[in-house]
Design an enzyme around this catalytic site. Structure first.
Site, mmCIF file in Angstrom:
data_model
loop_
_atom_site.group_PDB
_atom_site.id
_atom_site.type_symbol
_atom_site.label_atom_id
_atom_site.label_comp_id
_atom_site.label_asym_id
_atom_site.label_seq_id
_atom_site.Cartn_x
_atom_site.Cartn_y
_atom_site.Cartn_z
ATOM 1 N N ARG A 33 0.952 -1.060 0.090
ATOM 2 C CA ARG A 33 -0.040 -0.095 -0.046
ATOM 3 C C ARG A 33 0.812 1.253 0.050
ATOM 4 O O ARG A 33 1.351 1.677 0.971
ATOM 5 C CB ARG A 33 -0.915 -0.007 1.208
ATOM 6 C CG ARG A 33 -1.931 -1.048 1.213
ATOM 7 C CD ARG A 33 -2.991 -1.023 2.068
ATOM 8 N NE ARG A 33 -2.345 -1.103 3.560
ATOM 9 C CZ ARG A 33 -2.898 -1.169 4.832
ATOM 10 N NH1 ARG A 33 -4.141 -0.734 4.930
ATOM 11 N NH2 ARG A 33 -2.317 -1.474 5.660
ATOM 12 N N ASP A 36 2.278 5.030 -0.253
ATOM 13 C CA ASP A 36 1.634 6.383 0.531
ATOM 14 C C ASP A 36 1.523 7.400 -0.687
ATOM 15 O O ASP A 36 1.642 7.211 -1.764
ATOM 16 C CB ASP A 36 2.767 6.955 1.181
ATOM 17 C CG ASP A 36 3.104 5.962 2.564
ATOM 18 O OD1 ASP A 36 2.173 5.180 3.017
ATOM 19 O OD2 ASP A 36 4.180 6.198 3.046
ATOM 20 N N ARG A 39 11.438 5.374 3.193
ATOM 21 C CA ARG A 39 11.700 6.988 3.199
ATOM 22 C C ARG A 39 12.444 7.454 4.444
ATOM 23 O O ARG A 39 13.144 8.349 4.240
ATOM 24 C CB ARG A 39 10.475 7.850 2.913
ATOM 25 C CG ARG A 39 9.867 7.831 1.526
ATOM 26 C CD ARG A 39 8.833 8.775 1.139
ATOM 27 N NE ARG A 39 7.664 8.735 1.931
ATOM 28 C CZ ARG A 39 6.850 9.385 2.571
ATOM 29 N NH1 ARG A 39 7.294 10.678 2.439
ATOM 30 N NH2 ARG A 39 5.676 9.126 2.707
#
Length: 260
Positions: free
Chosen positions: A49, A51, A194
């Site tokens: 999923r 972002d 990230r």
């Protein structure tokens, strides 16, 4: 049905359906409901999923519907928006699960430390690094993070979810103006890639020694010195699955919490 797809994440609020917001899942489920003439759109299960703002070249999803894969593929391609690309629709083998059957996800994070910023033609997929980066130091730092660890320091934790992951590759290369970091793992937790990039960038900017990565990992808690890098530099490039006869065992293994 297995659906292989790609998308430009710029105008989406991520993969997962959210009321009143434009998402990849929402667009594809609505398209499926339309082409199959269903009273309610079917639910998709996805490998990862992503972002808001994150892109994908090799995303995989599955959906339980009664249709011919070739027909469904053609019809979906006609009506999905231009920032979604349906690569192929195939009949999934028995026990296939886009999420739990996956054995590896591969992401690439792209940025540039050019003083003028990213090439305007690539600005949607390349993040700007504010300072010059030492790729050698970034790769030294990465060595402290490889293997199976609790990556709680690099994840937004969710109740009931483990943060133990097996990081297989974390390697940065410079090619012209672009600095690309390949990240491979069996799975990722929320914002993990990230956050890892934020750690590597801090070292690459020479603000910390490479050992800084080991210090952050060992703390098992978020550290304000590690910034979460911008979403638009990240692309899900590939999802890997085992052979068909190993799918059931992989699904069973993945459903077990790693910390049990």
């Amino acid at each position: 049905m297995r659906i292989d797809l790609a998308y430009d994440g710029t105008e989406f609020r991520g993969w997962a359906t959210q009321p009143g917001l434009r998402t990849v899942q929402g667009e594809i489920e609505a398209a499926l409901g339309t082409v199959l003439r269903l009273p309610e759109p079917p639910r998709l299960t996805v490998a990862g999923r992503t972002d808001a703002g994150v892109h994908a070249r090799g995303q995989v999803a599955h959906v339980d519907v009664d249709s011919h894969p070739g027909v469904l593929e053609r019809r979906l391609r006609r009506i999905v928006p231009e920032d979604i690309r349906i690569l192929r629709v195939t009949q999934a083998p028995e026990h296939f699960d886009a999420r739990f059957a996956a054995i590896e996800r591969r992401y690439v994070y792209r940025m540039t430390d050019h003083p003028a910023g990213p090439d305007p033609m690539q600005r949607r997929m390349v993040a700007a690094a504010p300072r010059p980066l030492d790729v050698g130091l970034m790769n030294e730092a990465a060595q402290h993070l490889l293997g199976e660890h609790d990556f709680a320091s690099f994840c937004k934790q969710r109740e009931g979810a483990t943060t133990i992951r097996n990081l297989l590759t974390l390697r940065t290369v410079r090619g012209g103006e672009t600095i690309a970091t390949t990240v491979r793992a069996d799975a990722f937790c929320h914002s993990m890639v990230r956050s890892l990039m934020g750690c590597l960038v801090a070292v690459g900017e020479r603000r910390y020694e490479p050992r800084f990565a080991a210090e952050i990992l060992a703390a098992e808690t978020r550290d304000p010195r590690v910034k979460v890098m911008p979403a638009h530099g990240l692309v899900l490039e590939e999802v890997v699955y085992p052979a068909d006869d190993q799918l059931a065992a992989r699904v069973e293994e993945s459903r077990r919490r790693r910390d049990e």
